[in-house]
Write an enzyme that holds these catalytic residues in place. Structure first.
Site, PDB file in Angstrom:
ATOM      1  N   HIS A   1       0.849  -1.200   0.000  1.00 32.03           N
ATOM      2  CA  HIS A   1       0.000   0.000   0.000  1.00 32.03           C
ATOM      3  C   HIS A   1       0.882   1.247   0.000  1.00 32.03           C
ATOM      4  CE1 HIS A   1      -3.613  -2.147   1.799  1.00 32.03           C
ATOM      5  NE2 HIS A   1      -2.674  -2.910   2.305  1.00 32.03           N
TER       6      HIS A   1
ATOM      7  N   GLU B   1       2.629  -0.762   4.418  1.00 32.86           N
ATOM      8  CA  GLU B   1       2.382   0.587   3.904  1.00 32.86           C
ATOM      9  C   GLU B   1       3.710   1.256   3.607  1.00 32.86           C
ATOM     10  OE1 GLU B   1      -0.540   2.144   3.457  1.00 32.86           O
ATOM     11  OE2 GLU B   1      -1.993   1.022   4.669  1.00 32.86           O
TER      12      GLU B   1
ATOM     13  N   HIS C   1      -2.451  -3.021  -3.396  1.00 27.83           N
ATOM     14  CA  HIS C   1      -3.835  -2.858  -2.958  1.00 27.83           C
ATOM     15  C   HIS C   1      -4.757  -2.711  -4.163  1.00 27.83           C
ATOM     16  CE1 HIS C   1      -6.597  -0.820   0.262  1.00 27.83           C
ATOM     17  NE2 HIS C   1      -7.031  -1.994  -0.104  1.00 27.83           N
TER      18      HIS C   1
ATOM     19  N   ASP D   1      -3.516   2.468  -4.808  1.00 29.92           N
ATOM     20  CA  ASP D   1      -2.159   2.341  -4.278  1.00 29.92           C
ATOM     21  C   ASP D   1      -1.592   0.935  -4.504  1.00 29.92           C
ATOM     22  OD1 ASP D   1      -4.194   1.607  -2.321  1.00 29.92           O
ATOM     23  OD2 ASP D   1      -2.599   1.422  -0.841  1.00 29.92           O
TER      24      ASP D   1
HETATM   25 ZN   LIG Z   1      -4.036   0.627   0.505  1.00 29.07          ZN
END
Ligand SMILES: [Zn+2]
Length: 185
Positions: free
Chosen positions: A35, A117, A156, A166
């Site tokens: 992400h 992330e 994602h 993303d």
């Molecule tokens: Zn995401």
């Protein structure tokens, strides 16, 4: 850094425990979801991603924070622009990062995935330090969880197409795979 298999937490990195997790329905860990995030959007190094995942976002600070503050979300890992790595949820537990999602004909990817992330945006190149850190992290995860394979690393946007964009066109998948290979040989 070293993954402690018994706890699902990495030693030697920052821990920032999030309350936003629950038990995986089965023990399966077979997908890695990449992400991006930045809070406020496009601003880096603010510490607000950590606050968001701990339900402590200062809503008065930015209009966007007020919009998202009530969401309960998390990821297992955050890699900041300088390559520093923070863990929020044990790998053994289900973090809340994917939302409505589907992979390989199965819904609810949170059940069987790990979420990482990258601090960033869809269009701004990620840093060298981020690729190095992601490769090192991924290498350990692949070694620890045999059901997780290089073919089962997705963005994602791949598991929630039309809803999520993303990590975006800025993410260089071939570079990630090249760095993984380098470190394997
Ligand atoms: Zn995401």
């Amino acid at each position: 850094m070293q993954l402690d298999l018994a706890s699902g937490w990495f030693n030697g990195i920052r821990h920032c425990p999030s309350p936003n997790f629950n038990t995986r329905p089965t023990g399966e860990i077979s997908l890695l979801v990449v992400h991006n995030i930045s809070l406020p959007p496009g601003e880096f190094g603010t510490g607000r991603v950590q606050a968001f995942f701990q339900n402590r976002l200062p809503v008065e600070e930015h209009p966007f924070f007020a919009e998202i503050a009530s969401l309960q979300v998390s990821a297992h890992f955050l890699i900041e622009r300088d390559g520093s790595l923070t863990q929020f949820v044990s790998c053994l537990d289900r973090a809340w990062h994917a939302g409505m999602s589907q992979f390989d004909g199965r819904d609810n990817c949170n059940d069987f995935s790990l979420g990482v992330e990258l601090e960033g945006t869809d269009d701004l190149p990620y840093t060298d330090a981020q690729y190095h850190c992601l490769a090192a992290l991924t290498r350990q995860l692949l070694a620890a969880y045999p059901a997780l394979t290089p073919e089962r690393i997705r963005g994602h946007s791949d598991i929630a197409p039309g809803r999520k964009t993303d990590p975006g066109p800025a993410f260089d998948w071939s570079r990630l795979y090249a760095e993984l290979k380098e470190r394997w040989s």
